[in-house]
Design an enzyme around this catalytic site. Sequence first.
Site, mmCIF file in Angstrom:
data_model
loop_
_atom_site.group_PDB
_atom_site.id
_atom_site.type_symbol
_atom_site.label_atom_id
_atom_site.label_comp_id
_atom_site.label_asym_id
_atom_site.label_seq_id
_atom_site.Cartn_x
_atom_site.Cartn_y
_atom_site.Cartn_z
ATOM 1 N N PRO A 53 2.654 -4.285 -8.040
ATOM 2 C CA PRO A 53 3.370 -3.081 -7.636
ATOM 3 C C PRO A 53 2.685 -2.341 -6.489
ATOM 4 O O PRO A 53 1.534 -1.959 -6.617
ATOM 5 C CB PRO A 53 3.351 -2.229 -8.902
ATOM 6 C CG PRO A 53 2.120 -2.665 -9.620
ATOM 7 C CD PRO A 53 1.978 -4.133 -9.340
ATOM 8 N N ASP A 92 3.872 1.195 -8.416
ATOM 9 C CA ASP A 92 2.676 1.788 -8.987
ATOM 10 C C ASP A 92 2.752 3.273 -8.689
ATOM 11 O O ASP A 92 2.840 3.660 -7.529
ATOM 12 C CB ASP A 92 1.463 1.158 -8.313
ATOM 13 C CG ASP A 92 0.170 1.495 -9.012
ATOM 14 O OD1 ASP A 92 0.225 2.087 -10.107
ATOM 15 O OD2 ASP A 92 -0.888 1.181 -8.458
ATOM 16 N N TRP A 568 -5.443 1.232 -12.460
ATOM 17 C CA TRP A 568 -5.527 -0.236 -12.383
ATOM 18 C C TRP A 568 -5.145 -0.863 -13.716
ATOM 19 O O TRP A 568 -4.669 -1.997 -13.759
ATOM 20 C CB TRP A 568 -6.934 -0.679 -11.990
ATOM 21 C CG TRP A 568 -7.207 -0.474 -10.534
ATOM 22 C CD1 TRP A 568 -8.116 0.380 -9.974
ATOM 23 C CD2 TRP A 568 -6.534 -1.106 -9.447
ATOM 24 N NE1 TRP A 568 -8.057 0.309 -8.612
ATOM 25 C CE2 TRP A 568 -7.090 -0.601 -8.257
ATOM 26 C CE3 TRP A 568 -5.510 -2.056 -9.365
ATOM 27 C CZ2 TRP A 568 -6.665 -1.000 -7.005
ATOM 28 C CZ3 TRP A 568 -5.084 -2.459 -8.104
ATOM 29 C CH2 TRP A 568 -5.661 -1.929 -6.942
ATOM 30 N N GLN A 604 -7.451 -7.111 -3.589
ATOM 31 C CA GLN A 604 -7.027 -7.019 -4.987
ATOM 32 C C GLN A 604 -7.924 -7.819 -5.927
ATOM 33 O O GLN A 604 -7.675 -7.851 -7.134
ATOM 34 C CB GLN A 604 -5.575 -7.484 -5.137
ATOM 35 C CG GLN A 604 -4.586 -6.606 -4.427
ATOM 36 C CD GLN A 604 -4.571 -5.202 -4.959
ATOM 37 O OE1 GLN A 604 -4.840 -4.958 -6.129
ATOM 38 N NE2 GLN A 604 -4.284 -4.228 -4.099
ATOM 39 N N TRP A 608 -5.974 -5.781 -8.819
ATOM 40 C CA TRP A 608 -4.917 -6.328 -9.666
ATOM 41 C C TRP A 608 -5.235 -7.708 -10.228
ATOM 42 O O TRP A 608 -4.873 -8.031 -11.354
ATOM 43 C CB TRP A 608 -3.620 -6.360 -8.862
ATOM 44 C CG TRP A 608 -2.387 -6.562 -9.679
ATOM 45 C CD1 TRP A 608 -2.011 -5.846 -10.779
ATOM 46 C CD2 TRP A 608 -1.380 -7.546 -9.461
ATOM 47 N NE1 TRP A 608 -0.812 -6.323 -11.250
ATOM 48 C CE2 TRP A 608 -0.407 -7.355 -10.463
ATOM 49 C CE3 TRP A 608 -1.200 -8.544 -8.506
ATOM 50 C CZ2 TRP A 608 0.741 -8.150 -10.536
ATOM 51 C CZ3 TRP A 608 -0.056 -9.335 -8.564
ATOM 52 C CH2 TRP A 608 0.899 -9.143 -9.583
ATOM 53 N N LYS A 673 -9.833 -3.346 12.142
ATOM 54 C CA LYS A 673 -8.978 -2.892 11.063
ATOM 55 C C LYS A 673 -7.831 -2.050 11.646
ATOM 56 O O LYS A 673 -8.046 -1.268 12.564
ATOM 57 C CB LYS A 673 -9.820 -2.020 10.134
ATOM 58 C CG LYS A 673 -9.451 -2.113 8.694
ATOM 59 C CD LYS A 673 -10.489 -1.385 7.862
ATOM 60 C CE LYS A 673 -10.036 -1.279 6.429
ATOM 61 N NZ LYS A 673 -11.074 -0.724 5.575
ATOM 62 N N LYS A 676 -3.965 3.963 12.092
ATOM 63 C CA LYS A 676 -2.898 4.726 12.742
ATOM 64 C C LYS A 676 -3.409 5.437 13.981
ATOM 65 O O LYS A 676 -2.726 5.515 14.990
ATOM 66 C CB LYS A 676 -2.344 5.756 11.754
ATOM 67 C CG LYS A 676 -1.239 5.193 10.885
ATOM 68 C CD LYS A 676 -0.723 6.260 9.928
ATOM 69 C CE LYS A 676 -0.153 5.613 8.682
ATOM 70 N NZ LYS A 676 -0.234 6.467 7.506
#
Length: 1144
Positions: A53, A92, A568, A604, A608, A673, A676
């Site tokens: 999610p 999530d 989590w 993750q 997750w 990376k 914005k």
Amino acid sequence: MSDSVSPFRAPPSNPSFPNLEVDILKFWDDNNIYQESLAQRSDAPSFVFYEGPPTANGLPHPGHCLTRAIKDVFPRYKTMRGYRCERKAGWDTHGLPVEVEVGKELGIHSKEEIEAYGIEPFIQKCQQSVWRYMQQWQTLTRRLGFWVDLEEAYVTYHQSYVESVWWSLKTLFERGLLYQGHKIVWWWAQGGTALSAGEVGQGYREVADPSVYVLFPLVDSPGRSLVVWTTTPWTLPSNMFAAVHPELEYSVVRDEELGCELVIASALVEMIAAKLKRELPIVETVRGQSLIGKRYVPPFDAYHKTLGEATGELTTGETEHKLWRVVAANFVTTESGSGVVHQAPAFGEVDYDVLIEEQKRFVESDRPELLCAVGPDGKFTDEFPEMKGVWVKDADKPLARTLREAGRLLLLDQYLHDYPFCWRADEDPLIQYPRRSWFIRTTRFRDLMLKNNSQIGWQPEHIRDGRFGNFLESNVDWALSRERYWGTPLPIWVCQETGRMEAIGNYDELLAKPGIEGTEVWAKAKAENPELADDLRVHKPYIDAVTYDSPFAKGARMKRVTEVIDCWYDSGAMPFAQWGWPQQNNDRFQDQFPADFISEALDQTRGWFYSQLAISTMLFGEGSTITENSTNENSTNKNSTNKAAPNFAEQAYPHPYRNCIVLGLMLGEDGKKMSKSKKNYREPSEIFDKYGADALRWFFFAGQPPWTAIQYREQSIKDSIPEFLLRLWNVFSFFSIYAAIDGFDPTSATKADDQLTPESLSSAPTYRDVNERSEIDRWVLSELDHTTEVVVSCMDELDNYNACQALSAFVDALSNWYVRRSRDRYWASEKASQDKYDAYWTLYETLLQTTKLVAPFVPFLSETLWQHLTHPFAGGTRKSVHLCDYPVADASRIDTGLSTSMKLLREIASLGRSARAEAKLKVRLPLSKVEVVLADESEIAWLKTHDSLVREELNVKAVDYTTDGDQYVQYSVVPNFKRLGPRVGKNMPVVKKMLAETDGNTLLTALAKDGFVSIELPGAETLKLDNEDIEVRLQAKQGWAAAQGSGSVVVLNTEVTDELRQEGVAKDLIRTIQNQRKEMQCDYTDRIVVGVVSDEEDVKAAVTMHRDLICGETLASKLDLAAVASVDPVETEFGQVYVQVEKS
RNA sequence: GGGCGUGUAGCUCAGUUGGUUAGAGCGCGUCGCUGAUAACGACGAGGUCCCAGAUUCGAGUUCUGGCACGCCCA
């Protein structure tokens, strides 16, 4: 062919893929294609996909496009392969990020402010805020072509979801796997909250802290002290131990000025002496090991005066002092400090681990307790009365002064280092601080988790034993609780009198408790605001209000603990919680567990991937039993399926996911990376508008294996259009144009099925068996089925990259060899020749099959192609390519021999062009002959049947093949290393040398005669080599216009006769005239009049000799060696050329 | 400081169990095609495979140690 109007529609010649995609989206929606693709497979075996999610609390960026594209391609593929692949979306919704967003909106950030604002309105805002960016997420998901059930999404704050989580926690609680302990957290004292690692990371900056070297006098060695270094003097009152490295060497040195002996790591004596600016002569050296257990006097006596002599019983039966001893720790280094490390377990995670280890040595009732003289507000408590109420950072200086006065301070210095500050209040330093916290005993499952992990199909494989395996190896108990507001409440109720606890598995179970009170809080809120989501009733603060009679003490009440849980855990519970299992949907859960496929990015691993594995291993792994809620006879099991809670102890590993693609991090245009502020990437929506979703998808799938760090480059995305999408489109466009002209009618296949399989198309009267078709047809179909075979085997292995490589190579071959070599077959004026039918059927079938092959990757383009290609059938075919079965290779069509031969033929053509370029003999100039020298005869017979093709490609009059090319070629013989390596071993260089030194032709002759050649090795050994053992290499000799490839050399006859030269001039003239036609924007049916004025004999001869050719090619009705009046000539190397459009 | 990964052409990236001529696309250069045409194709130049050792008959590929970068964790 039929004279009726072609049923094929002419496609746009310069398609706008973005626009076509938008049309397709509408088409899918209008026709419920996705739903139908599922319905069609309702009885099929399942391929289980879990959606990790995303949190809709932030804007989706290009990295999410990759994840969502990968999540889409395999379910689409599997669906076409005949599986039922449900795709339940999920969101999530809990956690700190949501609280922070809401805090920003409200202009508040501390917990105090939130509580002042009111938890009730605060969590209501959280619940509303979760969907802040929902619209963007849904738009992106849809626009990318990610097919997923957004309507049926699971949501982590939904009551059913929360209850599933509760059920699991209750199960763990009842199995003794939940416990309370301390956790050392980065604590923002002013705000009264712990910060997550990410937040802490944001706030580091360089500061100067005091650096103090403090004396810890040894109890049993009067006049001798440990020297301990710290940059946080305020932690000294809470000192519990001093740590040394058992393997390090320590020196006892004499300090004349203080009149005592000091214990310092040998490696640091010099450094400290230099700081003190005095000699520290060494008295003796000892190993750290020998210091262990020695007792010392701590710098402050707040605790020491009461606990100084406290002893406890060890598990071994012996007795030991609980505190202020030297202990062993292998994290001690000699990089700075003194080599003796002050341990204040309350204020350091590492120190805390030392305490835990120490505690384990003592019997349970006698363990040293954590000392902590500081309150959660960061101020000293009355456990250290001297400084009570002082903010710790303000205590550093006075504490140093006190130490100096007590003669305990060896040295005071300054130390520059990075230290974290609160990112929300950058004047507030963070401190490490112990908090009561709930833990899950995951360490008990370490080996089972490793076992489970070992069975998972990881892509890339190194994750299993690398990053993830290592992480599991060093597993620590899961710190589950969070002292926050917006999260799944920890479902544990505590007896207010005895402190005994019990876990609650669902809301109804709670309501059924005796003496239930507090439910009116929710009822009131709901009455006041009927809009409130019912799900909120299982959240703070409503759930906190619910209390009931304690079963442990008469008259006492049960009240919930205050914490919520780590979000989590929410996501990791998703395999069952998405179904609300076990309260409901037992069959759905049974069917959809475990997952065959999941995919997320590398970050993750500890998120997750771990939370799922841990929860599943604990709940459903070996040794686990699922207990019925038997204690709760009142629980209303609305669904009878609840009773059928399965025992998953038998569930074979791996679960809950069998395969996992770990995606690399997506980087910006500059390789850094994405951020914005740097604007180093394009917004997904811009990419969609400019190039389309398929271009982006193809860039992801075909650019590199998905687990590499992908650099997001607009140019690369743009490139996927000409490299693949447009190339395929052009082949289709070519087909459509001529199919329309010739009225090619596929509906003549009266038994065509709705997927237009080759077998069913064969019912057309003009359809010939493939074996009867021309070679190039058989070749392209062979390549097609070979490609199909490769793509299927790659995709079955979850290898999208190599599948795309194969597809790309095939589309290239289709466009640049098949269509190019076959063009004149479509132009042939004879409309109804069998060869032409063959050409159409071949290309049509190829396009149909290719369209199906690429459908999972580029769902939009393939859909567009399918719609066009099936248009003649007027609805008699499947509505969408995505409702088709994935092609299966027809092995009988794969002709590897033909494939090899064709490859050689293409190589020869390529070498010929290369030789021409080298000799500066342009292709337009005809040459009399090429000689092709081959290493062996095997392909010659076949090649000879393709002379015309080579002649045409290379513009030569004749082609000759030979294996006897002494004249042009030097033969060299090299050993077949792979084959001979094991046999010859060390002698390999000798063999190589001897083969090289022997005349190649002699060797080959011998080989041809005897079937082997013999080599005398130095050790009087004879080596027999057959033709498999050696490899013949050809090297063109100097002085020839030649080019060499791996198995062939192409030699040009460079002699240019007058005739050849004149023909070349004629072709040059044709080109000049054609260019002129284009300049003049002639329609391609316009007739022209041409005049050429030149002094050169070759030009005059060319015009005379090749008049028909020139006129025919250029549609000239008249060609004279004279100027054309009223037209300006173009000056060329052949003189002046006049072109005039003929008046009609 | 620890773990993991990456380092190959100007750029972005492939490279199967070690096998002797290291590939692709883009870009660049040259040429071609002009009935797929605001496209397309061919050919070419361009590489100390990060460095240093080691193993091996043979290393871009295996091992060790460095260096650089990235991510995760301290």
